[in-house]
Design an enzyme around this catalytic site. Structure first.
Site, short mmCIF file in Angstrom:
data_model
loop_
_atom_site.label_atom_id
_atom_site.label_comp_id
_atom_site.label_asym_id
_atom_site.label_seq_id
_atom_site.Cartn_x
_atom_site.Cartn_y
_atom_site.Cartn_z
N SER A 18 -7.05 3.41 9.65
CA SER A 18 -7.75 3.39 8.36
C SER A 18 -6.99 2.52 7.35
CB SER A 18 -7.90 4.82 7.83
OG SER A 18 -8.40 4.82 6.52
N ARG B 287 -14.34 12.18 9.01
CA ARG B 287 -13.09 12.87 9.36
C ARG B 287 -12.83 14.02 8.41
NH1 ARG B 287 -9.00 8.44 8.65
NH2 ARG B 287 -7.51 10.15 8.63
N HIS C 128 0.86 -1.19 0.00
CA HIS C 128 0.00 0.00 0.00
C HIS C 128 0.89 1.23 0.00
CE1 HIS C 128 -3.46 2.54 0.93
NE2 HIS C 128 -2.66 3.18 1.76
N LYS D 200 -8.05 -1.77 6.24
CA LYS D 200 -8.33 -2.20 4.85
C LYS D 200 -7.40 -3.34 4.44
CE LYS D 200 -8.32 2.02 2.95
NZ LYS D 200 -8.73 3.27 3.61
N ASP E 86 -14.62 1.96 8.17
CA ASP E 86 -13.58 2.89 7.72
C ASP E 86 -14.13 3.88 6.70
OD1 ASP E 86 -10.85 3.90 7.30
OD2 ASP E 86 -11.11 3.01 5.33
#
Length: 437
Positions: A186, A171, A85, A190, A164
């Site tokens: 967050s 947010r 990621h 995922k 999330d």
């Protein structure tokens, strides 16, 4: 009747006390099920933003969000799954290159990506610029593809970490985005929901990144590694520089073309360093070699022998993409107007600010400002020089690809304002730090 009450939990966090696992589970479950209203969740998020969370709280929040919906089970494939990621940046086409490349070396890739919101499209948008490529697969098709050819890359269509999604949107609307426990939970929720057993994270730092300085980036990296340790997911964070765009191309099909050229051996130095560093750790976590330098050589070998490119072609073909576009990059549709940006004087390029260049690309139509915006796959910017390169006066520094002449003129004007040239040569380090538990 529950023994917990949201007001007590808000008050506890407001007063800088630690929330228990049960309290966090209660909040996440009830907020996901719409039993806790946005205004109360906003109060709790603001208290977390102001007072922070410890390691256990952050991990419990991550696991509660990961378990708020479907959790992908990849155990039937009997392989170690390493997910990658990036915290995002400008010109980030790393997944398009890295994932087929590691798959060609035997690391299974089951990658779900979101659509981009910001400077340019996300990985899914870039893949969708290849005609026919299908990003909307069922869970069964997705897993079958990984079983069959070792790789599948799709959009995040399953009900993964719905808490999330809700918290992320909230947010954003209450100015609580820049909280390290909330960012870390967050990202990691995922990854865990999508079946990752081990995780390699590219934490971008600098002008075009979410984390502007290395101190904050290190804090985020360490928090995610702590979550990984407590959640039994080995995690490595590589801090990479995002003061200038990564590689040369910014824009969707422009980045696909750069990715294909990379897999055919034309490797921009900064992009090569990021791809090979992330890839070397993915191989290590998969159990395919502990020596990082040797792992980089394996990756380079599969560029030179064409196996990385072959795996990308196989991925595209397997998901109904038209591979003739990869075989002949000139087939990709081009923007109506292509104009050059010229150096105003001779010297060394000292600044190509990633954020400003990303904003120009987005203005041309390469990215989204709102979720519903339609991306134009043909527009964007191709740099011809990078920071540290020497230029003569009137030498081409960049090319702009646009479908609207007014936007083209404004883009050229803005590029001329932001590119800096000086007498002294400056260098940018691409890999800033590697952090692991």
């Amino acid at each position: 009747m529950s023994k917990f009450h949201i007001l007590d939990i808000i008050e506890k966090k407001r007063d800088k006390k630690t929330l228990s696992k049960e309290e966090i589970d209660y909040v996440i479950t009830n907020y996901t099920n719409n039993n806790i209203p946005d205004y109360q969740m906003s109060a709790l998020l603001m208290a977390i933003y102001l007072n922070g969370m410890d390691k256990e709280e952050t991990t419990n929040m991550t696991l509660a969000m990961a378990n708020s919906g479907e959790v992908l089970d990849l155990s039937k494939l009997n392989k170690i799954f390493v997910d990658k990621h990036s915290t995002g940046g400008v010109g980030d086409k790393v997944s398009l290159i890295l994932l087929p490349l590691v798959a060609s070396l035997g690391v299974p890739v089951a990658k779900m990506s979101g659509r981009g919101l910001g400077f340019t499209g996300g990985t899914v948008d870039k893949l969708q610029s290849i005609p026919g490529y299908n990003t909307e697969l069922s869970k069964e098709e997705f897993i079958n593809n990984v079983e069959k050819i070792g790789i599948s890359m799709i959009s995040q269509s399953m009900n993964l970490a719905p808490a999330d999604k809700k918290i992320y949107a909230l947010r954003d609307s209450i100015s609580c985005v820049e909280s390290i426990p909330l960012i870390a939970s967050s990202i990691m929720s995922k990854k865990i929901a999508s079946g990752a057993q081990k995780i390699v994270l590219d934490v971008t730092v600098g002008d075009g990144a979410f984390m502007k300085d290395i101190v904050q980036a290190e804090k985020l990296a360490k928090t995610m590694i702590d979550i990984g340790t407590l959640a039994n997911r080995e995690t490595v964070c590589i801090l990479t520089n995002m003061d200038e765009p990564l590689g040369f191309s910014i824009g969707n099909n422009l980045e696909v073309k750069e990715a294909v050229n990379f897999l055919k051996g034309n490797m921009p130095q900064d992009l090569k360093e990021v791809v090979f560093s992330l890839g070397a750790y993915m191989l290590k976590l998969s159990g395919l070699g502990d020596n990082i330098e040797q792992n980089k050589k394996k990756l380079e070998q599969n560029i030179l022998n064409g196996k990385g490119y072959e795996k990308f072609v196989q991925l595209v073909q397997n998901q109904n993409g038209d591979i003739t576009y990869l075989e002949d990059l000139n087939k990709f549709p081009k923007a109506k107007y292509i104009e050059n940006v010229y150096a105003g004087k001779k010297g060394y390029i000292s600044k190509l600010p990633a954020k400003s260049i990303g904003k120009i690309a987005c203005y041309l139509g390469a990215g989204r400002e709102k979720k519903e915006d339609i991306i134009d796959n043909t527009v964007g910017i191709v740099l011809k020089k990078k920071v540290g390169d020497f230029v003569e006066k009137n030498e081409i520094v960049a090319q702009i690809f646009a479908n609207d002449m007014d936007k083209m003129n404004e883009a050229i004007e803005n590029m001329n304002k932001i590119i800096e040239i000086s007498e002294n040569q400056t260098k940018i380090d691409t890999i800033l730090k590697i952090i692991y538990g």
